[in-house]
Each structure stands twice: as C-alpha cells, then as structure tokens.
Design a protein around this motif. Structure first.
Motif, mmCIF file in Angstrom:
data_model
loop_
_atom_site.group_PDB
_atom_site.id
_atom_site.type_symbol
_atom_site.label_atom_id
_atom_site.label_comp_id
_atom_site.label_asym_id
_atom_site.label_seq_id
_atom_site.Cartn_x
_atom_site.Cartn_y
_atom_site.Cartn_z
ATOM 1 N N ASP A 1 0.822 -1.211 0.000
ATOM 2 C CA ASP A 1 0.000 0.000 0.000
ATOM 3 C C ASP A 1 0.856 1.260 0.000
ATOM 4 O O ASP A 1 0.496 2.266 -0.610
ATOM 5 C CB ASP A 1 -0.981 -0.008 1.173
ATOM 6 N N THR A 2 2.016 1.208 0.658
ATOM 7 C CA THR A 2 2.940 2.355 0.610
ATOM 8 C C THR A 2 3.474 2.552 -0.802
ATOM 9 O O THR A 2 3.501 3.672 -1.325
ATOM 10 C CB THR A 2 4.106 2.147 1.594
ATOM 11 N N TRP A 3 3.899 1.474 -1.444
ATOM 12 C CA TRP A 3 4.427 1.584 -2.805
ATOM 13 C C TRP A 3 3.355 2.110 -3.761
ATOM 14 O O TRP A 3 3.642 2.907 -4.659
ATOM 15 C CB TRP A 3 4.960 0.239 -3.262
ATOM 16 N N SER A 4 2.119 1.702 -3.561
ATOM 17 C CA SER A 4 1.042 2.153 -4.444
ATOM 18 C C SER A 4 0.749 3.641 -4.272
ATOM 19 O O SER A 4 0.170 4.271 -5.165
ATOM 20 C CB SER A 4 -0.233 1.345 -4.182
ATOM 21 N N ARG A 5 1.131 4.225 -3.133
ATOM 22 C CA ARG A 5 0.917 5.657 -2.898
ATOM 23 C C ARG A 5 2.047 6.515 -3.465
ATOM 24 O O ARG A 5 1.956 7.740 -3.452
ATOM 25 C CB ARG A 5 0.783 5.933 -1.397
ATOM 26 N N CYS A 6 3.127 5.895 -3.922
ATOM 27 C CA CYS A 6 4.206 6.671 -4.535
ATOM 28 C C CYS A 6 3.720 7.256 -5.854
ATOM 29 O O CYS A 6 2.781 6.749 -6.466
ATOM 30 C CB CYS A 6 5.435 5.784 -4.748
ATOM 31 N N TRP A 7 4.366 8.331 -6.291
ATOM 32 C CA TRP A 7 3.880 9.030 -7.477
ATOM 33 C C TRP A 7 5.031 9.467 -8.376
ATOM 34 O O TRP A 7 6.170 9.606 -7.941
ATOM 35 C CB TRP A 7 3.034 10.236 -7.068
ATOM 36 N N SER A 8 4.693 9.646 -9.645
ATOM 37 C CA SER A 8 5.665 10.075 -10.655
ATOM 38 C C SER A 8 5.259 11.437 -11.202
ATOM 39 O O SER A 8 4.102 11.850 -11.091
ATOM 40 C CB SER A 8 5.739 9.044 -11.793
#
Length: 337
Positions: free
Chosen positions: A304-311
């Motif tokens: 869930d943390t990785w899915s909240r990362c953004w580009s």
C-alpha cells in the motif's frame, strides 16, 4: 540548465570511469566512428554500472556529458538513449520513434504504467527501465523520523534542510504536505537546493535532513549506521531511468539486454544499488534478501505504501508557465536588516 526538468546533476570524471567496467566501452560524445556500430548514449551517473557492463556486442556505450549539455548532434549519433525521467521535457515526441517492444511493455507493473499514462504523445516512445524512490536522509532518530514528510516543516529543521535543485519536485512535495501555504513554509526551511552534494551537507553537520533518490545514498547507508533513510508510509516521488529511441535510429531495442536487468542475478545486484525493476515480479523474496532488515523497506515497502508513490510526467507549456508563477510567488522574503 532547465531546473524545471533536471533531477540529478552530472558526476565527476572519477564517477564516469566507475560507471563502466572492463567490458564496457566509453566514447566521448562527438567521436562516434563512421561505421554503423549501434550506440547507446547515457549521461554519466544514470545507467547502473553492472547493467552498462552487460551491454552486448556490437553495442557501444557512450557516457556523454550531463543531459543539460547535450546537443542535437550528440543525440543524432545515438541509436538509443537512457536518461532520467526529469529530462523528458527535452525530448519531444516528434524527435523519437516508438519503442516497438510489446514483450517488454507487457511486463510493466502498475507504477510503470501509471508513469506512461501521463506521457501523452510520448507514451509509446518511452520504456521505463528502473525506478528508485526519493527518500529523506538524516542522522538516525527514530522518534522524529516517524513524522513522515511533515518532518520537513518541523521547527527543529528550520534552515537545515537540503532539497533537490528541481522546483517542480519541491512543489510536488509541498502539495503532499497540504498545498496552500505549504510551499512557502517548505522553502523557508531550506539551507540550499543541491541534490548532487546533499550527503556532504549532512555529513559536515550543516544540514539535518536531505532529500535525494535512494540510489544516490544506499551505499552510504550500508557503511554508516548513524544515518537513516525514511520512505514515508504516505508514499514518495519516484525517480526513473527510461529508454528512448531517437527518430533516426534503425536499431531495435536489445530486448534480451533489458530483460537481463529485470531477471536474477543482475536484478538483485541492481536492487543492491537502490534500483527496482519496474515489472510485476519485482520485490520477490530473493530480491528482498539483498537487503538488511534496516534497508529493505526503502526499496520494497508494504504494497500500500508503494502504491501511494507518485511520478511526475513532462509538463505542458501552459502548466510550466503556471508553476513558474507559483514558484516565484512563494519565494521567502529576505530577512530584515
């Protein structure tokens, strides 16, 4: 220099030489021979050394000057380019051709596809190769580190924060701190904008916290137990290495070479250098075994943390103008004398 796009600066000549091994070939930009030897060109510091070493013959690697120093002639000599995603603004879609490698694209994970989804006309002309999250690096203090990105605004950090020399990335962090007046507040915390020398500011004691990509500090973290890196549970900006095909190239993407970096054992070696493969199988138990328990959550956090990362996709001209105005208006007022 285009500070709105640039993320990572050039490295020294010593680092250039370290970026290639005995099997690599270095050509100075502008010295490509007349023969049609296929050439991959990258700014120094972007393509990880083990991957550069694995480039198959007859391909040659050109470690060119920093991206801001490239000329149209430099690019014309290359069959493929590897750059940081912060420089995609300098490569319009009409100067590139499609990657044309569906077997590679079909392996990309959700973060890589989200990156491509913001590219517009560039979407089929960019191949994500590897990704590294931006992190906060500081002296180990478990108590304050629990605050996440809000630690950037902590009163104890005033004047002791080093942020990247990228206004756009700084503005993105401010947006994730609540927007509004957060940008002005964040800029008042800054000692300097210098991602190239960020660790030096910290080690000299002049900074208390620096923000930089994990691949730029993971070796230091392994050597110095006094330091700690934090990837907040709310996610982080992502730094990408991407592959491009200039319009004049007649060479297909060397698919087997790309997949070499996406498969064991090279994938594990790249993970040890702070790079994560942008494919659905990345983050396997074998990949995570490359790290100590202290470092593992930085590159392989909870899903869930990785899915909240953004580009950050390339800017449209009208968006650039608006952001430049916001940056100008958020400048801290000079102190009274």
């Amino acid at each position: 220099m285009n500070v709105w796009s640039e993320r990572l600066g050039p490295l020294s000549r010593r680092h250039v030489l370290q970026m290639i091994g005995a099997t690599g070939t270095v050509l100075l930009a502008g010295c490509r021979p007349a023969t049609a030897t296929p050439t991959l060109m990258a700014p120094a510091g972007v393509l990880p050394k083990p991957w550069a070493d694995a480039l198959p013959k007859p391909w040659r690697l050109t470690l060119a000057p920093a991206q801001q120093d490239w000329t149209p002639e430099d690019q014309a000599r290359a069959d493929l380019l590897v750059i940081g995603d912060g420089w995609l603004d300098a490569h319009p879609a009409d100067t590139l051709q499609p990657i044309a490698s569906e077997p590679l694209r079909s392996q990309l994970d959700a973060q890589a596809n989200a990156l491509l989804g913001g590219f517009g006309a560039l979407q089929d002309r960019v191949l994500p190769l590897a990704v590294s999250p931006w992190v906060m690096l500081l002296q180990d203090d478990s108590a304050v580190a629990q605050e996440g990105w809000s630690l950037l605004l902590d009163a104890a950090m005033a004047g002791r924060v080093v942020l990247p020399a990228s206004p756009r990335l700084v503005m993105s962090l401010a947006d994730h701190l609540g927007g509004g007046h957060a940008l002005s507040a964040l800029r008042r915390q800054v000692l300097t904008y210098d991602d190239r020398q960020a660790t030096n500011w910290l080690l000299k004691g002049e900074a208390r916290l620096v923000v930089l990509p994990l691949n730029r500090c993971i070796a230091l973290l392994g050597r110095d137990p006094r330091l700690r890196a934090v990837l907040p549970a709310s996610g982080a900006p992502l730094h990408w290495a991407v592959l491009l095909r200039p319009d004049a190239s007649r060479e297909p993407v060397p698919q087997s070479w790309v997949e070499l970096g996406w498969r064991a054992p090279l994938r594990r070696r790249l993970a040890q250098l702070g790079w994560r493969a942008p494919i659905t199988s990345s983050g396997s138990i074998e990949d995570q075994k490359a790290f100590s328990a202290r470092l593992r959550p930085l590159l392989f956090p909870a899903a869930d943390t990785w899915s909240r990362c953004w580009s950050l996709p390339p800017l449209l001209p009208e968006d650039r103008s608006a952001l430049q105005g916001l940056w100008r208006d958020s400048a801290p007022e000079p102190p009274l004398r």
